[in-house]
Design a protein around this motif. Structure first.
Motif, PDB file in Angstrom:
ATOM      1  N   THR A  89       0.602  -1.159  -0.258  1.00  0.00           N
ATOM      2  CA  THR A  89       0.172   0.109  -0.030  1.00  0.00           C
ATOM      3  C   THR A  89       1.087   1.480   0.068  1.00  0.00           C
ATOM      4  OG1 THR A  89      -1.690  -1.140   1.174  1.00  0.00           O
ATOM      5  CG2 THR A  89      -1.840   1.157   1.358  1.00  0.00           C
ATOM      6  N   ALA A  90       0.796   2.624  -0.701  1.00  0.00           N
ATOM      7  CA  ALA A  90       1.505   3.654  -0.804  1.00  0.00           C
ATOM      8  C   ALA A  90       1.312   4.318   0.055  1.00  0.00           C
ATOM      9  CB  ALA A  90       0.373   4.348  -2.065  1.00  0.00           C
ATOM     10  N   PRO A  91       1.729   4.480   0.926  1.00  0.00           N
ATOM     11  CA  PRO A  91       2.287   5.268   2.032  1.00  0.00           C
ATOM     12  C   PRO A  91       1.698   6.479   2.224  1.00  0.00           C
ATOM     13  CG  PRO A  91       4.019   6.221   0.543  1.00  0.00           C
ATOM     14  CD  PRO A  91       3.600   5.009   0.394  1.00  0.00           C
ATOM     15  N   LEU A 117       1.067   9.963  -0.114  1.00  0.00           N
ATOM     16  CA  LEU A 117       2.173  10.106  -0.888  1.00  0.00           C
ATOM     17  C   LEU A 117       1.320  11.193  -1.766  1.00  0.00           C
ATOM     18  CD1 LEU A 117       4.077   7.823  -2.661  1.00  0.00           C
ATOM     19  CD2 LEU A 117       1.779   8.559  -3.749  1.00  0.00           C
ATOM     20  N   ALA A 118       0.237  10.542  -2.004  1.00  0.00           N
ATOM     21  CA  ALA A 118      -0.747  11.811  -3.123  1.00  0.00           C
ATOM     22  C   ALA A 118      -1.155  13.216  -2.459  1.00  0.00           C
ATOM     23  CB  ALA A 118      -2.818  11.267  -2.900  1.00  0.00           C
ATOM     24  N   ALA A 154       2.547  14.586  -1.658  1.00  0.00           N
ATOM     25  CA  ALA A 154       3.307  15.177  -1.520  1.00  0.00           C
ATOM     26  C   ALA A 154       3.370  15.164  -3.344  1.00  0.00           C
ATOM     27  CB  ALA A 154       4.628  13.852  -1.276  1.00  0.00           C
ATOM     28  N   VAL A 155       2.733  14.273  -3.379  1.00  0.00           N
ATOM     29  CA  VAL A 155       2.763  14.790  -5.785  1.00  0.00           C
ATOM     30  C   VAL A 155       1.903  16.151  -5.719  1.00  0.00           C
ATOM     31  CG1 VAL A 155       1.919  13.853  -7.662  1.00  0.00           C
ATOM     32  CG2 VAL A 155       2.794  12.063  -5.905  1.00  0.00           C
ATOM     33  N   GLN A 156       0.797  16.355  -5.084  1.00  0.00           N
ATOM     34  CA  GLN A 156      -0.294  17.179  -5.679  1.00  0.00           C
ATOM     35  C   GLN A 156       0.736  18.216  -5.019  1.00  0.00           C
ATOM     36  OE1 GLN A 156      -3.565  16.665  -3.594  1.00  0.00           O
ATOM     37  NE2 GLN A 156      -4.092  15.115  -4.577  1.00  0.00           N
ATOM     38  N   ARG A 159       3.660  19.070  -4.708  1.00  0.00           N
ATOM     39  CA  ARG A 159       4.812  19.143  -5.920  1.00  0.00           C
ATOM     40  C   ARG A 159       4.799  19.630  -7.081  1.00  0.00           C
ATOM     41  NH1 ARG A 159       9.447  14.183  -6.720  1.00  0.00           N
ATOM     42  NH2 ARG A 159      10.354  15.924  -8.544  1.00  0.00           N
ATOM     43  N   ILE A 160       3.235  19.220  -7.618  1.00  0.00           N
ATOM     44  CA  ILE A 160       3.131  19.876  -9.346  1.00  0.00           C
ATOM     45  C   ILE A 160       2.455  20.947  -8.923  1.00  0.00           C
ATOM     46  CG2 ILE A 160       0.565  19.502 -10.690  1.00  0.00           C
ATOM     47  CD1 ILE A 160       1.609  15.752 -10.828  1.00  0.00           C
ATOM     48  N   ALA A 161       2.001  20.999  -7.846  1.00  0.00           N
ATOM     49  CA  ALA A 161       1.919  22.697  -7.504  1.00  0.00           C
ATOM     50  C   ALA A 161       2.388  23.680  -7.858  1.00  0.00           C
ATOM     51  CB  ALA A 161       1.214  23.040  -5.614  1.00  0.00           C
ATOM     52  N   ALA A 193      12.266  14.670  -4.002  1.00  0.00           N
ATOM     53  CA  ALA A 193      10.857  14.297  -3.546  1.00  0.00           C
ATOM     54  C   ALA A 193      11.106  14.860  -2.061  1.00  0.00           C
ATOM     55  CB  ALA A 193      10.799  13.132  -3.754  1.00  0.00           C
ATOM     56  N   TYR A 194       9.545  15.725  -1.521  1.00  0.00           N
ATOM     57  CA  TYR A 194       9.489  15.185  -0.841  1.00  0.00           C
ATOM     58  C   TYR A 194       9.263  14.305   0.740  1.00  0.00           C
ATOM     59  CZ  TYR A 194       8.055  20.446  -1.447  1.00  0.00           C
ATOM     60  OH  TYR A 194       8.006  21.366  -2.006  1.00  0.00           O
ATOM     61  N   ARG A 205      -6.400  19.712 -13.551  1.00  0.00           N
ATOM     62  CA  ARG A 205      -6.415  19.388 -12.593  1.00  0.00           C
ATOM     63  C   ARG A 205      -6.546  18.091 -11.191  1.00  0.00           C
ATOM     64  NH1 ARG A 205      -1.880  21.308  -9.002  1.00  0.00           N
ATOM     65  NH2 ARG A 205      -1.573  22.644 -10.654  1.00  0.00           N
ATOM     66  N   VAL A 243      -3.688   9.606  -9.944  1.00  0.00           N
ATOM     67  CA  VAL A 243      -3.030   9.411  -8.694  1.00  0.00           C
ATOM     68  C   VAL A 243      -3.123   8.302  -7.521  1.00  0.00           C
ATOM     69  CG1 VAL A 243      -1.214  10.361  -7.029  1.00  0.00           C
ATOM     70  CG2 VAL A 243      -1.555  11.543  -9.130  1.00  0.00           C
ATOM     71  N   GLN A 272      -2.119   4.946  -7.273  1.00  0.00           N
ATOM     72  CA  GLN A 272      -0.616   5.055  -6.151  1.00  0.00           C
ATOM     73  C   GLN A 272      -0.634   3.648  -5.398  1.00  0.00           C
ATOM     74  OE1 GLN A 272      -1.415   7.594  -3.231  1.00  0.00           O
ATOM     75  NE2 GLN A 272      -3.245   6.754  -2.173  1.00  0.00           N
ATOM     76  N   ASP A 273      -1.384   2.655  -5.425  1.00  0.00           N
ATOM     77  CA  ASP A 273      -0.520   1.666  -4.800  1.00  0.00           C
ATOM     78  C   ASP A 273       0.182   0.700  -5.634  1.00  0.00           C
ATOM     79  OD1 ASP A 273      -3.442   1.265  -2.316  1.00  0.00           O
ATOM     80  OD2 ASP A 273      -2.021   2.450  -1.979  1.00  0.00           O
ATOM     81  N   PHE A 292       2.989   2.265  -6.209  1.00  0.00           N
ATOM     82  CA  PHE A 292       4.030   2.079  -5.217  1.00  0.00           C
ATOM     83  C   PHE A 292       4.416  -0.152  -5.357  1.00  0.00           C
ATOM     84  CE2 PHE A 292       6.305   2.666  -1.444  1.00  0.00           C
ATOM     85  CZ  PHE A 292       6.501   1.455  -0.683  1.00  0.00           C
ATOM     86  N   GLN A 320       7.208   9.100  -6.315  1.00  0.00           N
ATOM     87  CA  GLN A 320       6.749  10.162  -6.329  1.00  0.00           C
ATOM     88  C   GLN A 320       6.575  10.798  -7.861  1.00  0.00           C
ATOM     89  OE1 GLN A 320       7.027  13.348  -3.843  1.00  0.00           O
ATOM     90  NE2 GLN A 320       7.384  12.237  -2.107  1.00  0.00           N
ATOM     91  N   ILE A 370       5.518  12.385 -10.909  1.00  0.00           N
ATOM     92  CA  ILE A 370       5.897  13.470 -11.459  1.00  0.00           C
ATOM     93  C   ILE A 370       5.760  13.470 -13.225  1.00  0.00           C
ATOM     94  CG2 ILE A 370       7.579  15.672 -10.789  1.00  0.00           C
ATOM     95  CD1 ILE A 370       5.498  15.450  -8.560  1.00  0.00           C
TER      96      ILE A 370
END
Lengths: 165, 213
Positions: free
Chosen positions: A57-59, A62-63, A65-67, A69-71, A79-80, B29, B36, B40-41, B44, B62, B66
């Motif tokens: 499972t994604a941490p 994460l979603a 953090a991606v948002q 960075r895109i912003a 990466a954060y 957006r 995502v 994401q799962d 990842f 990530q 991106i």
């Protein structure tokens, strides 16, 4: 059938990718080759184990953090490591702006230890106060580098800009 | 609960993905945020099974999104969204593995891998005196995953995508951009390499003698 070919077909048979004819040939080979029988058993065991590996499972965050960075539209940025909470973003921007103003103003300034945003007047007072301190120190100690004093005297005073919240 | 026809479910997912991509390409957006959350799962998990370091796997995941966001304009829907994301992930992971190998001088010789795995050369948990005693389902799976991390990237990617992530040959070929025959060949070699690494832990449940050749 050679062992290498038989083992290759065994591998494919584990994925259901083998014809009836090929399966007959493989079974005939396995009946005569104990080594390949062991290989067949081992491969089936390995493939079975791998297919049972559960999905990770994604941490959390994460979603976001991606948002973030895109912003900031910084595709090449590192990466954060920790997710940035929305509530801190404007406060951090204010802190960065404060640090920039202090550098532009010149002189030694004591940095605040809490994250509360500061007004423009407060910044100006702090910069002026710091500048006065530096001038006093320079005047008191004749061995101080007089270029600092000259630079401060010659530099035009910078107007502190009000912080945008 | 009616699970539905898998083929129908896949088609519905593809239609939804296509709609999301179109919205993204129209600068929506929120549509990319949905992509995502949807993938994401899976991304990842795929990266995590290629990269042993969890933090690095998170960073790479990530970066996958991106890069995907940056190049969505050129996505043409010939491949599925998952294939495309996995392709980006594969390239990033391969770059990472190669850099790491050059930095840490991790050997790719399978003979050396076999010897070092048995000698706990790569930080594996302490091996019990008798490997047969350690032949528990979890133990074998744990060691198998460790073994996967040791494989050269060309074999590692194909076994992770097919055997762990469960994608069919043609999708593997699409992700890796290689012929079907190459996928089958690499998969065979990857499995045989894993068998080689796992022999001490597999011997416990067969009655036959050593079959190493």
């Amino acid at each position: 059938m050679k062992c290498e070919r038989a083992r290759y077909l065994i591998s494919r048979s584990l994925d259901g990718d083998i014809s009836v004819r090929e399966m007959i040939d493989v079974e005939r080979h396995l009946a005569e080759c104990s080594h390949c029988s062991v290989v067949a058993h081992d491969l089936a065991r390995i493939v079975g184990e791998l297919s049972s590996v559960s999905e990770e499972t994604a941490p959390e965050g994460l979603a976001f953090a991606v948002q973030s960075r895109i912003a900031h539209q910084s595709v090449g940025a590192p990466a954060y490591r920790m997710p940035v909470r929305r509530g801190l973003q404007s406060t951090l921007c204010g802190a960065v702006a404060l640090i920039v103003l202090l550098i532009v103003g010149g002189g030694y300034v004591r940095v605040r230890t809490h994250w509360a945003p500061v007004s423009g007047e407060e910044v100006a007072r702090t910069v002026d106060g710091a500048t006065a301190q530096v001038l006093a120190l320079a005047a008191a100690d004749p061995l101080e580098d007089i270029t600092i004093v000259n630079a401060l005297h010659c530099a035009e005073p910078q107007k502190a800009k009000p912080l945008n919240e | 609960m009616n699970p539905g026809n898998p083929e129908t479910t896949a088609k519905q997912a593809a239609r939804t993905d296509a709609a999301l991509v179109m919205r993204c390409q129209a600068s929506d957006r929120a549509a990319f945020d949905d992509i995502v959350l949807r993938y994401q799962d899976r991304v990842f998990s795929y990266v995590r099974h290629l990269i042993s370091d969890r933090q690095d796997a998170e960073d790479i995941t990530q970066e996958v999104f991106i890069r995907a966001y940056a190049s969505l304009g050129s996505f043409e829907s010939r491949a599925s969204l998952q294939t495309w994301l996995f392709r980006i992930a594969t390239n990033l992971c391969i770059d990472y593995i190669r850099k790491r190998r050059n930095r840490d001088r991790i050997p790719v010789s399978l003979d050396k891998l076999r010897d070092e795995t048995r000698a706990d050369g790569y930080g594996l948990a302490d091996v019990q005196d008798d490997p047969a005693d350690a032949l528990l389902e979890n133990e074998l799976r744990h060691r198998l995953l460790r073994g996967v991390y040791q494989l050269p990237e060309r074999l590692r990617t194909v076994v992770v995508i097919h055997d762990i992530e469960g994608l069919p040959y043609d999708q593997v070929a699409g992700i890796l951009r290689c012929p079907l025959g190459t996928v089958k060949s690499r998969l065979f070699h990857a499995r045989m390499a894993l068998r080689d690494l796992m022999l001490p832990y597999l011997r416990g449940d067969t009655d036959q003698g050593s079959s190493r050749e």
